[in-house]
Design a protein around this motif. Sequence first.
Motif, PDB file in Angstrom:
ATOM      1  N   VAL A 128       0.852  -1.183   0.000  1.00 21.06           N
ATOM      2  CA  VAL A 128       0.000   0.000   0.000  1.00 21.06           C
ATOM      3  C   VAL A 128       0.889   1.234   0.000  1.00 21.06           C
ATOM      4  CG1 VAL A 128      -1.775   1.275   1.263  1.00 21.06           C
ATOM      5  CG2 VAL A 128      -1.800  -1.218   1.259  1.00 21.06           C
ATOM      6  N   PRO A 129       0.656   2.195  -0.868  1.00 22.19           N
ATOM      7  CA  PRO A 129       1.472   3.414  -0.864  1.00 22.19           C
ATOM      8  C   PRO A 129       1.339   4.160   0.455  1.00 22.19           C
ATOM      9  CG  PRO A 129       0.182   3.252  -2.883  1.00 22.19           C
ATOM     10  CD  PRO A 129      -0.323   2.189  -1.972  1.00 22.19           C
ATOM     11  N   PRO A 130       2.416   4.768   0.939  1.00 23.58           N
ATOM     12  CA  PRO A 130       2.330   5.518   2.201  1.00 23.58           C
ATOM     13  C   PRO A 130       1.274   6.620   2.170  1.00 23.58           C
ATOM     14  CG  PRO A 130       4.615   5.181   1.570  1.00 23.58           C
ATOM     15  CD  PRO A 130       3.795   4.716   0.410  1.00 23.58           C
ATOM     16  N   ALA A 131       1.125   7.277   1.019  1.00 25.30           N
ATOM     17  CA  ALA A 131       0.133   8.348   0.933  1.00 25.30           C
ATOM     18  C   ALA A 131      -1.277   7.813   1.136  1.00 25.30           C
ATOM     19  CB  ALA A 131       0.239   9.049  -0.424  1.00 25.30           C
ATOM     20  N   ALA A 132      -1.540   6.566   0.713  1.00 22.48           N
ATOM     21  CA  ALA A 132      -2.868   5.993   0.881  1.00 22.48           C
ATOM     22  C   ALA A 132      -3.184   5.768   2.357  1.00 22.48           C
ATOM     23  CB  ALA A 132      -2.976   4.679   0.112  1.00 22.48           C
ATOM     24  N   VAL A 133      -2.184   5.350   3.130  1.00 23.45           N
ATOM     25  CA  VAL A 133      -2.397   5.130   4.565  1.00 23.45           C
ATOM     26  C   VAL A 133      -2.728   6.454   5.249  1.00 23.45           C
ATOM     27  CG1 VAL A 133      -1.350   4.318   6.700  1.00 23.45           C
ATOM     28  CG2 VAL A 133      -0.871   3.134   4.558  1.00 23.45           C
ATOM     29  N   VAL A 134      -1.942   7.478   4.970  1.00 22.77           N
ATOM     30  CA  VAL A 134      -2.149   8.775   5.622  1.00 22.77           C
ATOM     31  C   VAL A 134      -3.453   9.420   5.154  1.00 22.77           C
ATOM     32  CG1 VAL A 134      -1.222  11.107   5.876  1.00 22.77           C
ATOM     33  CG2 VAL A 134       0.310   9.133   5.990  1.00 22.77           C
ATOM     34  N   LEU A 135      -3.682   9.468   3.845  1.00 21.86           N
ATOM     35  CA  LEU A 135      -4.874  10.125   3.321  1.00 21.86           C
ATOM     36  C   LEU A 135      -6.139   9.377   3.716  1.00 21.86           C
ATOM     37  CD1 LEU A 135      -3.660  11.105  -0.264  1.00 21.86           C
ATOM     38  CD2 LEU A 135      -3.905  12.588   1.712  1.00 21.86           C
ATOM     39  N   GLY A 136      -6.100   8.036   3.658  1.00 21.78           N
ATOM     40  CA  GLY A 136      -7.276   7.261   4.030  1.00 21.78           C
ATOM     41  C   GLY A 136      -7.632   7.431   5.492  1.00 21.78           C
ATOM     42  N   THR A 137      -6.638   7.379   6.363  1.00 20.78           N
ATOM     43  CA  THR A 137      -6.899   7.560   7.795  1.00 20.78           C
ATOM     44  C   THR A 137      -7.364   8.978   8.102  1.00 20.78           C
ATOM     45  OG1 THR A 137      -5.153   5.940   8.252  1.00 20.78           O
ATOM     46  CG2 THR A 137      -5.921   7.286  10.089  1.00 20.78           C
ATOM     47  N   ALA A 138      -6.695   9.972   7.513  1.00 19.02           N
ATOM     48  CA  ALA A 138      -7.093  11.361   7.728  1.00 19.02           C
ATOM     49  C   ALA A 138      -8.502  11.627   7.207  1.00 19.02           C
ATOM     50  CB  ALA A 138      -6.096  12.303   7.059  1.00 19.02           C
ATOM     51  N   GLY A 139      -8.825  11.082   6.045  1.00 20.31           N
ATOM     52  CA  GLY A 139     -10.163  11.271   5.495  1.00 20.31           C
ATOM     53  C   GLY A 139     -11.237  10.640   6.354  1.00 20.31           C
ATOM     54  N   ALA A 140     -10.943   9.462   6.924  1.00 24.60           N
ATOM     55  CA  ALA A 140     -11.918   8.805   7.788  1.00 24.60           C
ATOM     56  C   ALA A 140     -12.182   9.617   9.050  1.00 24.60           C
ATOM     57  CB  ALA A 140     -11.425   7.404   8.151  1.00 24.60           C
ATOM     58  N   TYR A 141     -11.121  10.107   9.663  1.00 28.15           N
ATOM     59  CA  TYR A 141     -11.296  10.901  10.886  1.00 28.15           C
ATOM     60  C   TYR A 141     -11.993  12.222  10.579  1.00 28.15           C
ATOM     61  CZ  TYR A 141      -8.715   7.986  14.177  1.00 28.15           C
ATOM     62  OH  TYR A 141      -8.332   6.982  15.015  1.00 28.15           O
ATOM     63  N   ALA A 142     -11.676  12.855   9.443  1.00 33.15           N
ATOM     64  CA  ALA A 142     -12.344  14.106   9.083  1.00 33.15           C
ATOM     65  C   ALA A 142     -13.823  13.869   8.783  1.00 33.15           C
ATOM     66  CB  ALA A 142     -11.646  14.745   7.891  1.00 33.15           C
ATOM     67  N   SER A 143     -14.144  12.771   8.089  1.00 31.05           N
ATOM     68  CA  SER A 143     -15.542  12.455   7.784  1.00 31.05           C
ATOM     69  C   SER A 143     -16.338  12.178   9.049  1.00 31.05           C
ATOM     70  CB  SER A 143     -15.617  11.242   6.852  1.00 31.05           C
ATOM     71  OG  SER A 143     -14.937  11.497   5.641  1.00 31.05           O
ATOM     72  N   PHE A 144     -15.659  11.640  10.052  1.00 31.48           N
ATOM     73  CA  PHE A 144     -16.322  11.291  11.298  1.00 31.48           C
ATOM     74  C   PHE A 144     -16.807  12.530  12.046  1.00 31.48           C
ATOM     75  CE2 PHE A 144     -16.039   9.532  15.738  1.00 31.48           C
ATOM     76  CZ  PHE A 144     -17.083   8.630  15.584  1.00 31.48           C
ATOM     77  N   THR A 145     -16.314  13.701  11.706  1.00 27.32           N
ATOM     78  CA  THR A 145     -16.689  14.924  12.410  1.00 27.32           C
ATOM     79  C   THR A 145     -17.930  15.589  11.829  1.00 27.32           C
ATOM     80  OG1 THR A 145     -15.324  16.342  10.986  1.00 27.32           O
ATOM     81  CG2 THR A 145     -14.246  15.338  12.891  1.00 27.32           C
ATOM     82  N   VAL A 146     -18.437  15.110  10.710  1.00 32.20           N
ATOM     83  CA  VAL A 146     -19.535  15.797  10.036  1.00 32.20           C
ATOM     84  C   VAL A 146     -20.780  15.911  10.911  1.00 32.20           C
ATOM     85  CG1 VAL A 146     -21.100  15.684   8.064  1.00 32.20           C
ATOM     86  CG2 VAL A 146     -18.664  15.249   7.743  1.00 32.20           C
ATOM     87  N   PRO A 147     -21.282  14.829  11.543  1.00 33.91           N
ATOM     88  CA  PRO A 147     -22.508  14.985  12.349  1.00 33.91           C
ATOM     89  C   PRO A 147     -22.344  15.982  13.492  1.00 33.91           C
ATOM     90  CG  PRO A 147     -22.042  12.664  11.942  1.00 33.91           C
ATOM     91  CD  PRO A 147     -20.830  13.421  11.509  1.00 33.91           C
ATOM     92  N   GLY A 148     -21.245  15.885  14.235  1.00 30.61           N
ATOM     93  CA  GLY A 148     -21.050  16.788  15.356  1.00 30.61           C
ATOM     94  C   GLY A 148     -20.913  18.235  14.925  1.00 30.61           C
ATOM     95  N   THR A 149     -20.240  18.472  13.800  1.00 31.08           N
ATOM     96  CA  THR A 149     -20.096  19.843  13.303  1.00 31.08           C
ATOM     97  C   THR A 149     -21.444  20.418  12.889  1.00 31.08           C
ATOM     98  OG1 THR A 149     -17.880  19.295  12.508  1.00 31.08           O
ATOM     99  CG2 THR A 149     -18.895  21.286  11.634  1.00 31.08           C
TER     100      THR A 149
END
Length: 281
Positions: A128-149
């Motif tokens: 798995v490319p390193p960028a995929a690990v970072v971007l995928g994890t960051a995107g998941a955590y950012a998406s998780f904030t949508v309801p609370g925001t």
Amino acid sequence: MARTRQETAEAVGAAEAAGAGEEAQETGAAPLAPGARLWPALGAVYRAQLSRARVARIPLLFVATFQSVGIMVLMRGVVDGGPGEEARAVVAGSSVLVVAFVALNLLAQYFGQLRASGGLDHYATLPVPPAAVVLGTAGAYASFTVPGTAVTAVTGCLLYGLPLDGLWLLAAVVPLAGAALAGLGAALGLLAPRQELATLCGQLGMSAALLLGVLPAGGLPEPVRLLRDLLPSTYGVEALAAVLGPRPYWDRVALDLGVCAAVGAVALAAAAWAYRRAAVR
């Protein structure tokens, strides 16, 4: 003639396959599978992290939302309602604070724990490319904030008497501010030499987002205002606060969102570099 060419091609292919097999047998190693491409790997990491966050982070998301709503309730005692600068700054800053709590604080803790426990070795063995690990994890955590925001922004607008029709900009503010803060949180967690320091950096970053993002910029001293400009979430707060007013300046809103996107790209690139650096150690 066509049949002869086909037979020749098949013979060449068989010879190449046999040669590859003999070479693998001589070296004692099996041929490696090709590495995964960036976008399919990113999607797989995103889905896995989103599923994990949904189970483990729902109580923390509730805490982040409750914290932001509580700050707005406390500030309501000293800030008047209506479309004033102070009210818009409090609502916009409290809404983006949910993103900071999850995308910056929790992600810094997650990558710090992953590095300390040797979890990065597991990702390093995957194609798995390193960028995929970072971007995928960051995107998941950012998406998780949508309801609370969304809950925080709607509650704040009702509490301070602000119009709700400008909240559609959350569709741009959440991913852009989330990318910038998540990239910063991942970089802090990966670069911290100890897990405790990663947790401390995440807490300090969230405290900076609280103190510098919720308070109106007009009454801050000049040195503090400069620190506020260095915080990635500031530009998302400014853009959201502008559309909560009666006459937003859309060129300024577009500029703030553009700066937020540029900072997010730099932060995610720094996080990918920090991941490569931490994975080879």
